[in-house]
Motif scaffolding. Structure first.
Motif, short mmCIF file in Angstrom:
data_model
loop_
_atom_site.label_atom_id
_atom_site.label_comp_id
_atom_site.label_asym_id
_atom_site.label_seq_id
_atom_site.Cartn_x
_atom_site.Cartn_y
_atom_site.Cartn_z
N THR A 123 44.91 16.95 36.52
CA THR A 123 44.84 18.39 36.72
C THR A 123 43.90 18.74 37.86
OG1 THR A 123 43.07 18.61 35.10
CG2 THR A 123 45.32 18.85 34.30
N ALA A 124 44.04 19.96 38.35
CA ALA A 124 43.18 20.44 39.42
C ALA A 124 42.84 21.90 39.16
CB ALA A 124 43.87 20.31 40.77
N VAL A 125 41.69 22.33 39.66
CA VAL A 125 41.28 23.73 39.58
C VAL A 125 40.82 24.16 40.96
CG1 VAL A 125 39.67 25.38 38.57
CG2 VAL A 125 40.57 23.52 37.16
N VAL A 126 41.41 25.24 41.44
CA VAL A 126 41.01 25.85 42.71
C VAL A 126 40.26 27.12 42.34
CG1 VAL A 126 41.81 26.82 44.89
CG2 VAL A 126 43.08 24.95 43.82
N TYR A 127 39.10 27.33 42.94
CA TYR A 127 38.28 28.48 42.57
C TYR A 127 37.71 29.17 43.80
CZ TYR A 127 34.49 25.34 43.66
OH TYR A 127 33.66 24.47 44.33
N GLY A 128 37.33 30.41 43.61
CA GLY A 128 36.68 31.16 44.68
C GLY A 128 35.74 32.19 44.09
N LEU A 129 34.65 32.45 44.80
CA LEU A 129 33.67 33.42 44.37
C LEU A 129 33.18 34.17 45.60
CD1 LEU A 129 32.05 34.43 41.92
CD2 LEU A 129 30.34 32.70 42.45
N VAL A 130 33.27 35.48 45.58
CA VAL A 130 32.86 36.29 46.72
C VAL A 130 31.41 35.96 47.07
CG1 VAL A 130 32.39 38.65 47.50
CG2 VAL A 130 34.48 38.15 46.22
N GLY A 131 31.18 35.67 48.32
CA GLY A 131 29.85 35.35 48.80
C GLY A 131 29.46 33.90 48.68
N ALA A 132 30.23 33.13 47.91
CA ALA A 132 29.90 31.71 47.71
C ALA A 132 30.97 30.78 48.27
CB ALA A 132 29.68 31.42 46.22
N GLY A 133 32.16 31.28 48.52
CA GLY A 133 33.22 30.45 49.07
C GLY A 133 34.21 29.98 48.03
N ALA A 134 34.91 28.93 48.37
CA ALA A 134 35.97 28.40 47.53
C ALA A 134 35.88 26.89 47.48
CB ALA A 134 37.33 28.82 48.07
N GLY A 135 36.54 26.32 46.49
CA GLY A 135 36.55 24.88 46.37
C GLY A 135 37.66 24.41 45.45
N ILE A 136 37.68 23.13 45.20
CA ILE A 136 38.71 22.54 44.36
C ILE A 136 38.12 21.38 43.58
CG2 ILE A 136 39.53 21.03 46.22
CD1 ILE A 136 42.38 21.42 45.07
N PHE A 137 38.46 21.30 42.31
CA PHE A 137 38.13 20.17 41.45
C PHE A 137 39.42 19.44 41.16
CE2 PHE A 137 34.72 23.10 39.93
CZ PHE A 137 33.63 22.32 40.30
N GLY A 138 39.39 18.13 41.15
CA GLY A 138 40.58 17.37 40.82
C GLY A 138 41.28 16.90 42.06
N VAL A 139 42.59 17.06 42.10
CA VAL A 139 43.41 16.59 43.20
C VAL A 139 42.90 17.18 44.51
CG1 VAL A 139 45.75 16.61 44.15
CG2 VAL A 139 45.40 16.36 41.70
N ARG A 140 42.81 16.38 45.52
CA ARG A 140 42.32 16.85 46.82
C ARG A 140 43.39 17.66 47.54
NH1 ARG A 140 38.22 13.41 49.75
NH2 ARG A 140 39.26 14.41 51.47
N ALA A 141 42.96 18.76 48.12
CA ALA A 141 43.87 19.58 48.93
C ALA A 141 44.00 18.93 50.30
CB ALA A 141 43.30 20.99 49.08
N PRO A 142 45.15 19.09 50.93
CA PRO A 142 45.31 18.57 52.29
C PRO A 142 44.26 19.20 53.21
CG PRO A 142 47.39 19.39 51.43
CD PRO A 142 46.32 19.76 50.45
N PRO A 143 43.73 18.45 54.18
CA PRO A 143 42.70 18.98 55.09
C PRO A 143 43.12 20.27 55.77
CG PRO A 143 42.94 16.62 55.40
CD PRO A 143 44.03 17.06 54.45
N SER A 144 44.40 20.42 56.07
CA SER A 144 44.87 21.63 56.75
C SER A 144 44.64 22.87 55.89
CB SER A 144 46.35 21.51 57.11
OG SER A 144 47.11 21.34 55.92
N VAL A 145 44.69 22.73 54.58
CA VAL A 145 44.46 23.87 53.69
C VAL A 145 42.97 24.20 53.64
CG1 VAL A 145 44.57 24.67 51.30
CG2 VAL A 145 46.51 23.46 52.31
N MET A 146 42.12 23.21 53.54
CA MET A 146 40.69 23.44 53.40
C MET A 146 40.05 23.97 54.68
SD MET A 146 40.34 22.94 50.29
CE MET A 146 38.58 23.08 50.08
N LYS A 147 40.69 23.83 55.84
CA LYS A 147 40.12 24.30 57.09
C LYS A 147 40.58 25.71 57.46
CE LYS A 147 39.52 19.74 59.12
NZ LYS A 147 39.90 18.84 60.20
N GLN A 148 41.35 26.34 56.59
CA GLN A 148 41.85 27.68 56.89
C GLN A 148 40.68 28.67 56.98
OE1 GLN A 148 45.05 28.54 57.49
NE2 GLN A 148 45.66 26.42 57.25
#
Length: 85
Positions: free
Chosen positions: A51-76
């Protein structure tokens, strides 16, 4: 306020399209969105996927636990928005 959609993609789940199923949680304060998480129980489209969890918090950014996102997604620099049927 906390918003929960425990099975977003009910039709996809029933049809066996497991890679299009997620659980959604959103948090707002005084009517303004401040954070959220997307749980991906079947990111590989099958029951053997981790499983994976993608999260975001205003002022703190976003991240992902679990399966790695493709680099192209994380650099947006802007949010990635995807829709389904």
């Amino acid at each position: 306020t906390i918003f929960v959609d425990p099975l977003d993609g009910t039709r996809e789940f029933v049809e066996g399209r497991l890679d299009n199923v997620q659980s959604l949680v959103g948090v707002s304060i005084n009517g303004r969105a401040v954070g959220g998480a997307i749980g991906l129980p079947f990111p590989g489209g099958d029951l053997n996927s981790d499983t994976a969890v993608v999260y975001g918090l205003v002022g703190a950014g976003a991240g992902i636990f679990g399966v790695r996102a493709p680099p192209s997604v994380m650099k947006q620099e802007r949010p990635v928005v995807m829709t389904g049927d």
